[in-house]
Write an enzyme that holds these catalytic residues in place. Structure first.
Site, PDB file in Angstrom:
ATOM      1  N   LEU A 194      58.855 100.803  53.379  1.00 40.13           N
ATOM      2  CA  LEU A 194      58.703 102.366  53.678  1.00 40.13           C
ATOM      3  C   LEU A 194      60.125 102.809  53.871  1.00 40.13           C
ATOM      4  O   LEU A 194      60.624 102.861  54.921  1.00 40.13           O
ATOM      5  CB  LEU A 194      57.741 102.384  54.743  1.00 40.13           C
ATOM      6  CG  LEU A 194      57.505 103.837  55.268  1.00 40.13           C
ATOM      7  CD1 LEU A 194      56.521 104.400  54.290  1.00 40.13           C
ATOM      8  CD2 LEU A 194      56.795 103.799  56.685  1.00 40.13           C
ATOM      9  N   HIS A 229      63.794  99.224  65.975  1.00 43.33           N
ATOM     10  CA  HIS A 229      64.881 100.076  65.848  1.00 43.33           C
ATOM     11  C   HIS A 229      64.596 101.389  66.176  1.00 43.33           C
ATOM     12  O   HIS A 229      63.476 101.875  65.979  1.00 43.33           O
ATOM     13  CB  HIS A 229      65.418  99.964  64.460  1.00 43.33           C
ATOM     14  CG  HIS A 229      66.748 100.581  64.008  1.00 43.33           C
ATOM     15  ND1 HIS A 229      67.013 101.806  63.719  1.00 43.33           N
ATOM     16  CD2 HIS A 229      68.042 100.068  63.838  1.00 43.33           C
ATOM     17  CE1 HIS A 229      68.382 101.999  63.483  1.00 43.33           C
ATOM     18  NE2 HIS A 229      68.806 100.944  63.561  1.00 43.33           N
TER      19      HIS A 229
END
Length: 339
Positions: free
Chosen positions: A126, A230
């Site tokens: 993605l 992240h």
């Protein structure tokens, strides 16, 4: 209009650019021409023939801006992971060290290398380009996969998982990997990440510690990032959580990012979507829907205003939208209301 469709051989240049932009830590898109072309070929083959059961198929798609013709994002589904290459994770567990005589009772977290997700379907790859990170584009890109799975559940393994990118800095430095590198490996995180991305995983079995790792023996920096994502991955994780995905204690072996899972039938977009048939007419004012056709080879999904007609079981879409979705009057559609 933005539309999700299967990737084509002619999309190579766009996919290569996305791979470059995605950066270190995005393992599923290595900057490698041979591997990227192979991914495209494999996806084209997977979409063009219908499998009879979950296998090694890969359904890689792109988001196209129909006005410019530009490819602005990508997303994918692996039908069944671990069938051809070992699929590794760390499982976060506990061991107890106890002495009744000394009245000492300590619980210690451990990381155990495993292949527990072999056979699962995986949401992967993605990535949305910076120019389109606004509005509902990200939701369309992610949930288009769920509408495809809702329509063709027999093609996918169980459960459905998604590996979330773990913590690393702008130079690709992972605090978790730094500890592993120091004690067990002689390569940096970008190299290990790249080798995994191109399918060279044998070094994992050869060099990874064979016994559980005691978390309290890791550096403080490594301990702090276990199960964290992240900063750029936070929106994707939040979206999956709203869909019902949860972390069951599995993390990535390189950056310790969490892996989340859900049963296909329990994913919110799968449960909430419904079948309607297309009724073509001009739509002056409607509600917002994600709408996908029910095809595989010519799969299309977009986000538009439309009107539900409960009396006929139809959804009213404009002829222009029908063209984008590759459907005609009366064809079945998979519909998800956007709130």
């Amino acid at each position: 209009m933005l539309v999700i469709r299967p990737i084509r051989e002619s999309d190579y240049a766009s996919l290569y650019q996305i791979a470059c932009e995605s950066g270190i830590g995005f393992t599923s898109l290595p900057v490698n021409e041979e591997l990227l072309r192979s991914k495209i070929t494999r996806a084209v083959r997977s979409f063009s023939r219908r499998a009879h059961k979950p296998g090694a198929e890969s359904y890689l798609m792109v988001m196209e801006d129909t006005e410019s013709g530009d490819v602005v994002g990508t997303c994918g589904i692996e039908a069944c992971v671990g069938l051809t290459d070992a699929f590794y994770h760390y499982h976060v567990g506990q061991v107890v060290h106890s002495s009744r005589e000394l009245k000492i009772h300590n619980m210690v977290e451990t990381l155990t290398l495993c292949n527990d997700y072999t056979g699962a379907a995986e949401l992967c790859t993605l990535f949305l380009r910076e120019s389109h990170r606004k509005g509902l584009a990200g939701r369309l890109l992610s949930r288009s996969r769920m509408l495809l799975m809702a329509e063709h559940p027999e093609l996918f393994g169980a459960p459905v998982i998604a590996e979330m990118r773990g913590v690393s800095d702008e130079h690709g430095c992972s605090p978790f990997w730094q500890w592993l590198e120091q004690h067990f490996f002689s390569m940096d995180f970008p190299t290990a990440d790249y080798l995994t991305g191109i399918g060279q995983k044998v070094f994992i079995a050869e060099l990874m510690p064979k016994y559980p790792i005691y978390v309290n023996l890791l550096s403080k920096a490594a301990q702090e990032v276990i199960g964290r994502v992240h900063e750029k991955t936070q929106p994707a994780l939040q979206l999956l959580k709203t869909e019902g995905f949860r972390c069951k204690g599995y993390v990535d072996i390189f950056d310790a990012g969490p892996t989340v899972e859900a049963e296909l039938s329990q994913i919110r977009s799968v449960r909430s979507s419904q079948r309607r048939h297309a009724l073509l007419a001009e739509v002056d004012k409607g509600s917002l829907y994600m709408i996908a056709n029910t095809q595989l080879a010519q799969y299309r999904c977009t986000l538009v205003e439309a009107v539900l007609d409960d009396e006929t079981g139809a959804i009213v879409i404009s002829p222009e939208v029908a063209d984008v979705l590759c459907v005609k009057q009366g064809d079945p559609l998979r519909v998800l209301a956007v709130k």
